[in-house]
Design a protein around this motif. Structure first.
Motif: not given
Length: 65
Positions: A6, A18-19, A25-26, A29, A49, A53, A56-57, A60
């Protein structure tokens, strides 16, 4: 917690997180997950993805709250 996939940049997506390596963008997701999509649902639309990932989004977003 490390969020190595991220990132943020004022030059990309207006500074929204964003990834890395994409323009996804987070928020995109998290929005998909919030509306009931699972990783299995998201993968066909975003095949580049990894599950990590996507996690993580979501992690985050939770960390930011």
């Amino acid at each position: 917690m490390a969020f190595d996939r991220i990132t943020r940049s004022v030059d990309v997506m207006g500074g929204k997180p964003f990834i890395r390596g994409t323009r996804d963008t987070v928020g995109t997701i998290v929005g998909l997950i919030a509306t009931g999509s699972t990783a299995d649902d998201i993968t066909p639309a975003y095949p580049y993805h990894t599950d990590d990932e996507l996690r993580q989004a979501l992690s985050y977003a939770a960390w930011r709250v």
